[in-house]
Design an enzyme around this catalytic site. Structure first.
Site, mmCIF file in Angstrom:
data_model
loop_
_atom_site.group_PDB
_atom_site.id
_atom_site.type_symbol
_atom_site.label_atom_id
_atom_site.label_comp_id
_atom_site.label_asym_id
_atom_site.label_seq_id
_atom_site.Cartn_x
_atom_site.Cartn_y
_atom_site.Cartn_z
ATOM 1 N N ASP A 266 -2.435 -14.285 153.609
ATOM 2 C CA ASP A 266 -2.865 -13.632 152.570
ATOM 3 C C ASP A 266 -2.209 -14.162 151.208
ATOM 4 O O ASP A 266 -1.141 -13.809 151.096
ATOM 5 C CB ASP A 266 -2.285 -12.059 152.817
ATOM 6 C CG ASP A 266 -2.738 -10.967 151.893
ATOM 7 O OD1 ASP A 266 -3.436 -11.197 151.025
ATOM 8 O OD2 ASP A 266 -2.702 -9.964 152.300
ATOM 9 N N GLU A 370 9.152 -7.248 152.031
ATOM 10 C CA GLU A 370 7.750 -7.005 152.105
ATOM 11 C C GLU A 370 7.627 -5.953 153.040
ATOM 12 O O GLU A 370 7.365 -6.161 154.167
ATOM 13 C CB GLU A 370 6.868 -8.356 152.513
ATOM 14 C CG GLU A 370 5.420 -8.058 152.266
ATOM 15 C CD GLU A 370 4.676 -7.517 153.091
ATOM 16 O OE1 GLU A 370 4.873 -6.297 153.532
ATOM 17 O OE2 GLU A 370 4.154 -8.134 153.990
ATOM 18 N N GLU A 379 4.223 2.846 159.169
ATOM 19 C CA GLU A 379 5.245 1.892 159.829
ATOM 20 C C GLU A 379 6.632 2.338 159.270
ATOM 21 O O GLU A 379 7.837 2.187 159.922
ATOM 22 C CB GLU A 379 5.352 0.467 159.359
ATOM 23 C CG GLU A 379 4.099 -0.381 160.081
ATOM 24 C CD GLU A 379 4.273 -1.797 159.722
ATOM 25 O OE1 GLU A 379 4.721 -2.358 158.675
ATOM 26 O OE2 GLU A 379 3.511 -2.561 160.317
#
Length: 606
Positions: A266, A370, A379
């Site tokens: 990404d 991150e 999460e």
């Protein structure tokens, strides 16, 4: 960082959940039933419980709310209906009041309403029960909560009390904050502490209902299996075991190299972090850097390359900690007794870091992570980053990124599966498309939405300052107004909303080269894609200029009377399932004449 829950536009989940463990011994749910007189005992009939009402202040039981409240008025000086009228408490405020009293009496048997009368200035708008945690039923099956307003009707239409009871039961599970508890999370009486102690943090799915004014409630997402008529007592051992299981699965999921390849590939993600670290040399050179959730260690490698004097890479996955160590050694930046580099890898959760390595509190110059998941907060890793900030970062130290912002916009038919199914090699299969669309109105979809498929302008939903925010601010309720695209020359159907986020490496810390990582439909796609929430029925919209001078009639949001704007109320809260989130969505269509139509609240679980 986003590793699991994903559903494509065709309605198929791209993963399979592990089966839940069936705890039948020390992690069991205790059952409670009632005898023929309505007094709680073990082993009675379930039907008796449903008509049993326990006094708010003592152990007296009654067969109706009216009798119970009359007893409270005469024996305890608590006039429930009078207080509701005097303080103008709506249904939800009254719901909170009952749970507040239950919690206070459970903590102190001698507690009385008089204590509140002496301590509270009722001219003040803030009452002690006016907290979101009191939307969580103190008892899972408290009959009083769902019956105290049976004789009332909403100004517009009757409130579906029966449906609301079922919905709140489904939403009634506890959410446990892993940072707040240890191996022993049960209170002295063996039940989960619901009185605001540090043992257990209450963040129930009901947070998704924050101050919602909805008359109706539609519960989407996962079905919560509830044994109606059986109040449940939460066993601390079960809670701890469930959290450990979720954490093991979560960290274990990052042992797959495929996930890391997806994230490293990404370019939007990786290059934003690379530029923030390498193109701000005065920030990184000679600094102590901590990387929370390092994975392969790519951000730590960037930090070492930028001239950091020490890099602490924290990774909870045992396999990935070993992988990051090997990569650091291969790139000659690893530090231990045999290597003279600057990068050290700690196999640990950041909350337990001082058990793994020697590090002083508030000794880190730059904290990088991150941590973002789908819809930014899936999460629940942000709480770990904030813990690291408060525990390890120096006062005035830098956190990268330092801002996070959520946006929302309405999407049209092109972002759904409908166009595909309407013409399959010349055959009409739209019935399949419609069925799939109904399913997506219950489950959030993570997929890429293109700019051309948006039918409204984007709107700011929520902004976070990661340098100053508190952990409980992760749960929020926000409002936004969606305006139809002016470029649309005709009426459009808004099928739902799409959520995305930007994270900023601002000039507060990145003075030489601030940058933004965006997951917007207006920018190149990322592995986060966007989060799509589908309305139960599409809302017809048109710009006010298109409606100017129209004398339209009909239900707002239909083709005959398009809405000129859509007002949204969105709540995001950590769910009962550890590391998941609940999203509540309430939409109100506003006509060009200012008339309003409100749709039922939808609850999604991600």
């Amino acid at each position: 960082m986003a590793a699991a829950t994903k559903m494509d536009k065709d309605g198929f989940q791209n993963y399979s959940d592990d089966e839940e463990e069936n705890f039948s011994d020390d992690g069991d749910w205790g059952d409670w039933e009632a005898d023929d007189n309505g007094v709680g005992v073990g082993g009675g009939e379930e039907d008796d419980y449903e008509s049993d009402y326990l006094c708010l202040f003592c152990d007296s039981h009654y067969v109706s709310c009216d009798l119970l409240f009359e007893h409270c008025r005469l024996s305890h000086g608590f006039d429930f209906h009078g207080i509701r009228k005097e303080l103008k408490l709506d249904f939800y405020a009254s719901f909170k009041l009952i749970n507040y009293i239950r919690s206070q009496v459970a903590e102190n048997k001698s507690w009385s309403w008089g204590i509140v009368l002496e301590a509270v200035d009722f001219k003040d708008v803030k009452f002690p029960w006016d907290e979101e945690k009191y939307l969580k039923p103190f008892w899972q099956e408290d009959s009083l909560l769902y019956s105290f307003a049976d004789d009332e009707e909403d100004e517009e239409e009757p409130l579906d009390r029966e449906g609301l009871m079922e919905d709140l039961q489904k939403l009634g599970d506890l959410t446990i904050d892993v940072e707040a508890i240890g191996e022993s999370s049960a209170s002295k009486n063996g039940k989960c502490n619901l009185n605001g102690s540090n043992d257990v943090t209450q963040l129930s799915n009901c947070n998704g209902l924050k101050e919602s004014s909805a008359d109706d409630l539609t519960v989407n997402g996962k079905d919560a299996e509830t044994d109606v008529g059986k109040p449940r007592v939460c066993d601390g051992k079960l809670v701890g075991r469930n959290i450990r299981k979720v954490n093991e699965n979560y960290f274990g999921s990052y042992s797959s190299f495929g996930i890391h390849k997806e994230m490293l590939s990404d370019k939007v993600r990786t290059e934003a972090y690379r530029d923030a670290i390498l193109k701000n040399p005065t920030l990184l050179r000679g600094s102590v850097v901590m990387d929370v959730g390092c994975g392969t260690g790519i951000l730590s490698l960037f930090a070492a390359q930028a001239g950091a004097s020490r890099v602490v890479a924290v990774e909870a996955s045992e396999k990935m900690a070993k992988v990051a160590t090997k990569i650091a050694k291969d790139n000659k930046v690893f530090h231990d007794n045999e290597h003279n580099g600057v990068l050290e890898v700690a196999h640990s959760m950041v909350e337990e870091l001082d058990k793994s390595i020697q590090i002083q509190p508030h000794s880190v110059d730059v904290l990088v992570s991150e941590w973002m998941g789908y819809c930014l907060l899936y999460e629940s890793m942000l709480s770990s980053v904030l813990y690291a900030r408060d525990r390890w970062l120096k006062p005035g130290g830098a956190i990268l990124p330092d801002t996070a912002t959520m946006y929302v916009a309405g999407f049209g038919k092109g972002a759904t599966n409908l166009p595909f199914w309407e013409d399959v090699y010349g055959f009409d299969m739209s019935s399949i498309g419609k069925e799939i669309l109904e399913d997506t109105a219950r489950i959030p979809v993570v997929d890429v939405v293109e700019e051309r498929d948006l039918v409204t302008q984007p709107a700011l939903l929520q902004a976070f300052d990661l340098a100053t925010m508190k952990a409980d601010e992760v749960d929020f309720t926000a409002t936004a107004t969606l305006e139809p695209n002016e470029s649309e020359a005709k009426t459009s159907l808004c099928h739902g909303v799409v959520l995305w986020f930007d994270t900023g490496f601002t000039d507060r810390f990145c003075k030489e080269n601030p940058t933004i990582l965006s997951t917007s439909p207006y920018t190149p796609p990322t592995h986060w894609a966007q989060t799509v929430l589908t309305f139960q029925e599409p809302i017809s919209v048109a710009p006010p200029t298109h409606l100017c001078g129209d004398d339209r009639s009909g239900a707002i949001g239909t083709k005959d009377c398009p809405a000129s704007s859509i007002h949204l109320r969105v709540s995001v809260a950590r769910a009962s399932e550890h590391r998941s989130i609940d999203i509540s969505l309430e939409a109100t269509g506003v006509s060009s004449k200012g008339q309003k139509r409100r749709w039922p609240v939808q609850i999604f679980n991600l």
